[in-house]
Design a protein around this motif. Structure first.
Motif, PDB file in Angstrom:
ATOM      1  N   ALA A 257       5.732 -66.834 -91.600  1.00  0.00           N
ATOM      2  CA  ALA A 257       6.457 -65.664 -91.456  1.00  0.00           C
ATOM      3  C   ALA A 257       5.885 -64.687 -90.410  1.00  0.00           C
ATOM      4  O   ALA A 257       4.576 -64.926 -90.244  1.00  0.00           O
ATOM      5  CB  ALA A 257       6.417 -65.106 -93.038  1.00  0.00           C
ATOM      6  N   LYS A 258       6.689 -63.612 -90.026  1.00  0.00           N
ATOM      7  CA  LYS A 258       5.978 -62.713 -89.088  1.00  0.00           C
ATOM      8  C   LYS A 258       6.102 -61.426 -89.419  1.00  0.00           C
ATOM      9  O   LYS A 258       7.139 -60.978 -90.106  1.00  0.00           O
ATOM     10  CB  LYS A 258       6.866 -63.004 -87.736  1.00  0.00           C
ATOM     11  CG  LYS A 258       6.227 -62.018 -86.677  1.00  0.00           C
ATOM     12  CD  LYS A 258       6.823 -62.472 -85.415  1.00  0.00           C
ATOM     13  CE  LYS A 258       8.215 -61.581 -85.051  1.00  0.00           C
ATOM     14  NZ  LYS A 258       8.776 -61.550 -83.876  1.00  0.00           N
ATOM     15  N   SER A 301       2.017 -57.188 -84.244  1.00  0.00           N
ATOM     16  CA  SER A 301       2.696 -58.466 -84.962  1.00  0.00           C
ATOM     17  C   SER A 301       1.807 -59.465 -85.537  1.00  0.00           C
ATOM     18  O   SER A 301       0.656 -59.554 -84.743  1.00  0.00           O
ATOM     19  CB  SER A 301       3.712 -58.968 -83.978  1.00  0.00           C
ATOM     20  OG  SER A 301       4.481 -58.088 -84.003  1.00  0.00           O
ATOM     21  N   SER A 329       8.557 -54.470 -90.322  1.00  0.00           N
ATOM     22  CA  SER A 329       9.649 -55.276 -90.543  1.00  0.00           C
ATOM     23  C   SER A 329       8.810 -56.793 -90.619  1.00  0.00           C
ATOM     24  O   SER A 329       7.943 -57.037 -90.298  1.00  0.00           O
ATOM     25  CB  SER A 329      10.676 -55.322 -89.282  1.00  0.00           C
ATOM     26  OG  SER A 329       9.569 -55.548 -88.213  1.00  0.00           O
ATOM     27  N   SER A 330       9.993 -57.844 -90.942  1.00  0.00           N
ATOM     28  CA  SER A 330       9.459 -59.062 -91.067  1.00  0.00           C
ATOM     29  C   SER A 330      10.598 -59.898 -90.999  1.00  0.00           C
ATOM     30  O   SER A 330      11.782 -59.817 -90.973  1.00  0.00           O
ATOM     31  CB  SER A 330       8.610 -59.304 -92.711  1.00  0.00           C
ATOM     32  OG  SER A 330       9.547 -59.203 -93.493  1.00  0.00           O
ATOM     33  N   ASP A 331       9.934 -61.335 -90.614  1.00  0.00           N
ATOM     34  CA  ASP A 331      11.185 -62.601 -90.410  1.00  0.00           C
ATOM     35  C   ASP A 331      10.477 -63.614 -91.196  1.00  0.00           C
ATOM     36  O   ASP A 331       9.395 -64.213 -90.797  1.00  0.00           O
ATOM     37  CB  ASP A 331      11.170 -62.826 -89.012  1.00  0.00           C
ATOM     38  CG  ASP A 331      12.149 -63.745 -88.610  1.00  0.00           C
ATOM     39  OD1 ASP A 331      12.429 -64.587 -89.359  1.00  0.00           O
ATOM     40  OD2 ASP A 331      12.591 -63.654 -87.335  1.00  0.00           O
ATOM     41  N   ASP A 332      10.910 -64.016 -92.008  1.00  0.00           N
ATOM     42  CA  ASP A 332      10.770 -65.303 -92.939  1.00  0.00           C
ATOM     43  C   ASP A 332      10.982 -66.699 -92.355  1.00  0.00           C
ATOM     44  O   ASP A 332      10.973 -67.545 -93.489  1.00  0.00           O
ATOM     45  CB  ASP A 332      10.893 -65.016 -94.250  1.00  0.00           C
ATOM     46  CG  ASP A 332      12.269 -64.865 -94.663  1.00  0.00           C
ATOM     47  OD1 ASP A 332      13.180 -65.123 -93.630  1.00  0.00           O
ATOM     48  OD2 ASP A 332      12.679 -64.665 -95.997  1.00  0.00           O
ATOM     49  N   GLN A 333      11.792 -66.535 -91.183  1.00  0.00           N
ATOM     50  CA  GLN A 333      12.477 -67.861 -90.655  1.00  0.00           C
ATOM     51  C   GLN A 333      11.414 -68.370 -89.510  1.00  0.00           C
ATOM     52  O   GLN A 333      12.237 -68.770 -88.367  1.00  0.00           O
ATOM     53  CB  GLN A 333      13.766 -67.536 -90.184  1.00  0.00           C
ATOM     54  CG  GLN A 333      14.820 -67.117 -91.552  1.00  0.00           C
ATOM     55  CD  GLN A 333      14.895 -68.448 -92.432  1.00  0.00           C
ATOM     56  OE1 GLN A 333      15.231 -69.452 -92.115  1.00  0.00           O
ATOM     57  NE2 GLN A 333      14.784 -68.055 -93.684  1.00  0.00           N
ATOM     58  N   MET A 334      10.202 -68.461 -89.420  1.00  0.00           N
ATOM     59  CA  MET A 334       9.349 -68.681 -88.404  1.00  0.00           C
ATOM     60  C   MET A 334       8.815 -70.051 -88.753  1.00  0.00           C
ATOM     61  O   MET A 334       8.529 -70.573 -89.712  1.00  0.00           O
ATOM     62  CB  MET A 334       8.210 -67.591 -87.948  1.00  0.00           C
ATOM     63  CG  MET A 334       8.873 -66.273 -87.913  1.00  0.00           C
ATOM     64  SD  MET A 334      10.260 -66.235 -86.589  1.00  0.00           S
ATOM     65  CE  MET A 334       9.299 -66.620 -85.151  1.00  0.00           C
ATOM     66  N   GLU A 366       8.508 -66.520 -79.395  1.00  0.00           N
ATOM     67  CA  GLU A 366       8.576 -65.136 -80.037  1.00  0.00           C
ATOM     68  C   GLU A 366       6.782 -64.656 -79.817  1.00  0.00           C
ATOM     69  O   GLU A 366       6.451 -63.407 -79.763  1.00  0.00           O
ATOM     70  CB  GLU A 366       8.896 -65.015 -81.524  1.00  0.00           C
ATOM     71  CG  GLU A 366      10.287 -65.568 -81.600  1.00  0.00           C
ATOM     72  CD  GLU A 366      11.002 -64.583 -82.663  1.00  0.00           C
ATOM     73  OE1 GLU A 366      10.419 -63.664 -83.217  1.00  0.00           O
ATOM     74  OE2 GLU A 366      12.004 -64.828 -82.816  1.00  0.00           O
ATOM     75  N   PRO A 380      11.574 -69.573 -83.763  1.00  0.00           N
ATOM     76  CA  PRO A 380      12.222 -69.916 -85.156  1.00  0.00           C
ATOM     77  C   PRO A 380      12.213 -71.142 -85.723  1.00  0.00           C
ATOM     78  O   PRO A 380      12.084 -72.242 -85.022  1.00  0.00           O
ATOM     79  CB  PRO A 380      13.990 -69.696 -84.324  1.00  0.00           C
ATOM     80  CG  PRO A 380      13.502 -68.902 -83.297  1.00  0.00           C
ATOM     81  CD  PRO A 380      12.410 -69.442 -82.724  1.00  0.00           C
TER      82      PRO A 380
END
Ligand code: ASP
Ligand code: MG
Length: 407
Positions: A257-258, A301, A329-334, A366, A380
């Motif tokens: 996750a990022k 990040s 913010s976050s991205d759990d699809q990494m 990314e 991703p």
């Protein structure tokens, strides 16, 4: 000789392993065998505790978890007795494995192998329960999941063994995960450093800490199959020839996750505060990138394992006021894909070739992170497996490894 849980899962497999140990002993070698808990035993012990308590005491967890390896050890001794061998099993503490006191994730601090040496001098086959030791307070400790590898490497170092053989359900270390890249081939040799990068970046063949130990104490490792007699992969001190292969392997992880914090001040101490908040909560931060924008504010990040995302976000929220963070913010699809190779040190252009290959597949990078022998891209999750396959082909790893095997 270390045997993993899948190699001792049932009675037939224990008999098979006893046969391997017996053959090694009969060839004239002194043998110390470390065994893991059978099959999914450790998982079931963890579930048992969870059925009773949502927050079990770590010291009692160790009391519980250490039993799995003791079972395997005792059964192995019995199997060897039936083959007419003199064998004796030892718990971690009997084997003289001294650790610090951090229950469920203890670190080995010393090995007092006198009892094992005596047993070897008495021509006994020595069996040691993996994954456990004893703290200075004489409490039972465990070394964290996958810790039997570390037990084996530490004993090999402590006893000055010729080799530490890791027997498992695969035939060695491959250029990539063969389930993802079917063209992957088994590597004949890797340096400790290369294996360390592979293990840290997602290869699950060996526990990271065991490779660190092997590197620090210069223990040669031989990863091989419990079920097939063929040679596996040797992990040894780097030799000049290893630099000939520019890329040795590809590791990947799909559970990343990022997190991005934006609008923080561009001044000394801010990054330190952020990392301290994460460290205090035992979050394992990996790739970190900071960028300063034109107006003097900075964005930072970083990636964390998916299951630590929640804690990481809580840590960032706790700093929102003091650091004046504008946005979290976050991205759990990494996921991440890493190229590893000792020869990268002296060969420019590897990153260019890697990024070109990924660009041709329309895979967006990314984040990028490097060491002297590794290049990692954060991408991703849905692109991870495709990236592994395209890089395996771009760097011709099937052929490269085959060429090395013949050197
Ligand atoms: N049985 C322990 C685990 O499952 C240790 C090991 O297998 O290495 O993590
Ligand atoms: Mg294991």
């Amino acid at each position: 000789m270390k045997f993993g849980g899948s190699s001792v899962a049932d009675a037939e497999k224990i008999t098979n392993v006893a046969g391997r140990i017996a053959v090694a002993r009969e060839s004239g070698d002194d043998v110390v065998a470390v065994v893991s808990a059978r099959g999914k035993t450790t998982d079931s012990l963890v579930s048992m505790a969870q059925e009773i308590s949502s927050n079990p005491n770590p010291q009692e967890m160790d009391m519980l978890l250490s039993t799995g390896e003791r079972i395997s050890c005792a059964l192995m001794a019995m199997a060897l007795h039936d083959r007419g061998h003199d064998a004796r099993s030892f718990t971690g503490s009997q084997a003289g494995i001294l650790t610090d006191g951090s229950h469920t994730k203890a670190k080995i601090v010393d090995i007092k192998a006198d009892r094992l040496r005596e047993a070897l001098d008495d021509d006994q086959i020595v069996l040691v329960a993996g994954f456990q030791g004893m703290s200075r307070e004489h409490n039972v400790t465990t070394l964290g999941r996958g810790g039997s590898d570390t037990t084996a490497v530490a004993l090999a170092a402590g006893l000055d063994a010729d080799v530490c053989e890791i027997y498992t359900d695969v035939t060695g270390v491959f250029t990539a995960d063969p389930r993802v890249a079917p063209e992957a081939v088994k590597l004949s040799t890797l340096s400790h450093e290369e294996m360390l990068e592979m293990a840290a970046m997602g290869s699950r063949v060996l526990a990271l800490r065991s490779v660190e130990f092997a590197r620090n104490h210069d223990v040669p490792l031989h990863v091989r199959s419990s079920f097939k007699p063929e040679e596996g992969t040797w992990i040894v001190k780097e030799t000049p020839a290893m630099e000939d292969a520019i890329v040795s392997g590809i590791a990947h992880r799909s559970d990343e996750a990022k997190v991005t914090v934006s609008g923080i001040k561009d001044k000394p101490g801010v990054a330190a505060d952020i990392m301290t908040a994460l460290a205090d909560r035992l979050v394992n931060v990996d790739t970190i990138i900071q960028n300063v924008s034109a107006d003097g504010a900075a964005d930072l990040s970083f990636t964390v394992p998916l299951d630590e995302l929640k804690t990481a976000l809580e840590a960032m929220e706790s700093l929102r006021e003091t650091l004046g963070i504008k946005e979290i913010s976050s991205d759990d699809q990494m996921g991440k894909v890493s190229l590893v190779g000792a020869g990268m040190k002296s060969n420019p252009g590897i990153a260019a070739k890697m990024f070109r290959a990924l660009a041709a597949e329309e895979i967006n990078l990314e984040m990028i992170d490097t060491s002297t022998i590794r290049i990692t891209v954060v991408i991703p999750r849905r692109d991870v497996e495709r990236a592994v396959r395209c890089l395996h082909e771009a760097f011709d790893l099937g052929t490269e490894a085959a060429r090395r095997a013949s050197v």
